[in-house]
Design an enzyme around this catalytic site. Structure first.
Site, PDB file in Angstrom:
ATOM      1  N   ASP A 194     -12.738  -2.767  -1.379  1.00 41.89           N
ATOM      2  CA  ASP A 194     -11.794  -2.575  -0.281  1.00 41.89           C
ATOM      3  C   ASP A 194     -10.512  -1.942  -0.829  1.00 41.89           C
ATOM      4  O   ASP A 194     -10.514  -1.302  -1.882  1.00 41.89           O
ATOM      5  CB  ASP A 194     -11.547  -3.943   0.365  1.00 41.89           C
ATOM      6  CG  ASP A 194     -11.231  -3.846   1.842  1.00 41.89           C
ATOM      7  OD1 ASP A 194     -10.204  -3.203   2.172  1.00 41.89           O
ATOM      8  OD2 ASP A 194     -11.979  -4.389   2.647  1.00 41.89           O
ATOM      9  N   ALA A 226      -9.714  -7.145 -10.299  1.00 44.38           N
ATOM     10  CA  ALA A 226     -10.486  -6.538  -9.215  1.00 44.38           C
ATOM     11  C   ALA A 226     -11.504  -5.550  -9.766  1.00 44.38           C
ATOM     12  O   ALA A 226     -11.308  -4.975 -10.847  1.00 44.38           O
ATOM     13  CB  ALA A 226      -9.553  -5.819  -8.249  1.00 44.38           C
ATOM     14  N   GLY A 234     -14.173  -2.264  -8.596  1.00 48.65           N
ATOM     15  CA  GLY A 234     -14.649  -1.304  -7.589  1.00 48.65           C
ATOM     16  C   GLY A 234     -15.359  -0.212  -8.357  1.00 48.65           C
ATOM     17  O   GLY A 234     -14.755   0.472  -9.179  1.00 48.65           O
ATOM     18  N   GLY A 277     -14.135   1.256 -11.967  1.00 45.66           N
ATOM     19  CA  GLY A 277     -14.386   0.126 -12.871  1.00 45.66           C
ATOM     20  C   GLY A 277     -13.568  -1.080 -12.495  1.00 45.66           C
ATOM     21  O   GLY A 277     -13.717  -1.613 -11.406  1.00 45.66           O
ATOM     22  N   CYS A 284      -8.113  -6.222  -1.209  1.00 49.07           N
ATOM     23  CA  CYS A 284      -9.564  -6.339  -1.243  1.00 49.07           C
ATOM     24  C   CYS A 284     -10.126  -6.861   0.089  1.00 49.07           C
ATOM     25  O   CYS A 284     -11.247  -7.350   0.149  1.00 49.07           O
ATOM     26  CB  CYS A 284     -10.036  -7.240  -2.391  1.00 49.07           C
ATOM     27  SG  CYS A 284      -9.331  -6.719  -3.971  1.00 49.07           S
TER      28      CYS A 284
END
Lengths: 244, 166
Positions: free
Chosen positions: A90, A155, A157, A168, A186
């Protein structure tokens, strides 16, 4: 046949680490695209980019811009950029003292899929946090990432294209957490964002060293049982070191 | 309807009985190492997509092995009808565990139908990768491409070798 298989398993795997300092987001996207293409054609080995971004908000493939709480024009007023990307995940924020690691690696050549890869990234950040005596954990179902209690510290992604990873992880070392107030980070409401600075009394190293340590933890997680050689590109030239 | 016919022809091929009311498919054999199923009658790509060729229509999806390695699928991006797909080129993507993974087409052709159920129920790819989780139906432009794909036994071996490299 068996000898060939054993040979394949024993041959050393190279990971090239690029320490890039602060890089504009679009420039890093272009670099990643090029490296993914090179990796796919086997022109380069597995590569890890270690960097930071200037204040930047990014969205994933699902374009969940309802999680951006202020107009884009206001973001610019804060000195931040906004970018839409093809990665999973996100909305999030990257900025100074926010360690970014983009592994450009061939998952196919190590025979793992998205789930195992993401779990490895989570484990690496957890191990890194533990160096500073911060007890972090992987997210519950639907909350991929790394948490300290109910506060998010890392986080993930990722984009996987023909088995090659890009984007990453991002780990909050000591970013300005105020930037997160303008988004639902997120897409998870009612959960705080935290940083290593907030969670530990231990003195933190300079950002560069912190990021290299984080990078080493990733290598360790991926390749604990195999011989690996790692090359680092830094302004002072190539440095070779063994993974911890 | 087509699935039921396919199920009974698969059952016949395996010399098993089937009743007309059952529509579930019977796995030919399992990869015991990772508990994924591989079906007879399908062709497989090294990027873990399957193709079911039925006359002038080819149905494409991702395998049980692929969905297991992806994790829970939360989003699926598919092409539009009438768009072209090319062998080994990306036609869509799935998102799972914060990772978007491209899906490659095993064959070239024109998209004639897209599984719109996947928009609201992307998890069908996990729960039913060979049936309700189908992704696109294509009119193949070059049927010879199907010959270059793997059969079930070859694909099973391929998966085992890939997992063993980990």
């Amino acid at each position: 046949m068996i000898m060939d298989d054993l040979q394949k398993m024993r041959s050393p795997r190279t990971l090239e680490v690029w320490k890039l300092g602060t890089v504009n987001y679009l420039k890093s996207l272009k670099l990643e695209d090029k490296l993914v293409s090179d990796r796919k054609a086997n022109r380069i080995p597995d590569t890890l980019l270690s960097l930071q971004h200037p204040p930047t908000y990014t969205l994933g493939k699902r374009r969940t811009d309802h999680n951006l709480l202020i107009p884009e024009a206001e973001l610019k007023g804060l000195g931040a950029e906004l970018h839409y990307t093809q990665r999973g995940g996100d909305i999030t924020f990257h900025g100074p003292h926010h360690a970014i690691l983009y592994p450009i690696i061939s998952l196919r050549s190590i025979g793992i899929g998205a789930r195992n890869y993401v779990e490895t990234l989570e484990r690496s950040m957890i191990e890194f946090a533990s160096v500073y005596r911060v007890k972090a954990r992987a997210g519950h179902k639907g909350e991929t990432g790394v948490w300290v209690g109910d506060r998010k510290i890392g986080a993930i992604g990722v984009r996987i294209s023909s088995g090659i990873t890009s984007h990453g992880l991002a780990f909050n070392i000591d970013p300005d957490l105020k930037y997160f107030e303008h988004i639902v980070p997120c897409g998870i409401a009612d959960k705080e964002v935290t940083s290593l600075r907030r969670e530990t009394d231990t003195m933190l190293l300079h950002s560069e060293e912190m990021m290299m340590l984080c990078g080493r933890k990733i290598l360790h997680s991926f390749w604990t049982t195999r011989r690996r050689s790692i090359k680092t590109n830094s302004p002072s030239g190539l440095t070779r070191f063994n993974p911890v | 309807m087509a699935l039921r016919m396919w199920a009974s022809s698969t059952a016949n091929a395996l010399k098993l009985s089937s009743s007309a009311s059952k529509s579930h498919l019977l796995p030919a054999f399992s990869i015991s190492r990772c508990f994924s199923s591989v079906l007879e009658g399908l062709k497989y790509a090294t990027s873990h997509e399957w193709v079911k060729h039925d006359g002038s229509v080819a149905t494409i999806g991702i395998t049980d092995h692929a969905q297991d390695h992806l994790g829970e699928v939360v989003f699926v991006e598919l092409p539009e009808e009438k768009s072209a797909v090319s062998k080994e080129k990306n036609f869509g993507a799935v998102e799972s565990v914060k990772a978007t993974s491209e899906i490659l087409s095993p064959i070239s052709g024109e998209v004639i139908e897209v599984n719109t159920k996947l928009t609201d129920s992307p998890g069908l790819i996990n729960s039913s990768p060979y049936e309700d989780g189908w992704m696109i139906k294509v009119k193949p432009s070059n049927p010879a491409e199907l010959e270059t794909l793997m059969g079930p036994k070859e694909y099973t071996k391929f998966c085992e070798e890939e997992d063993a490299a980990h």
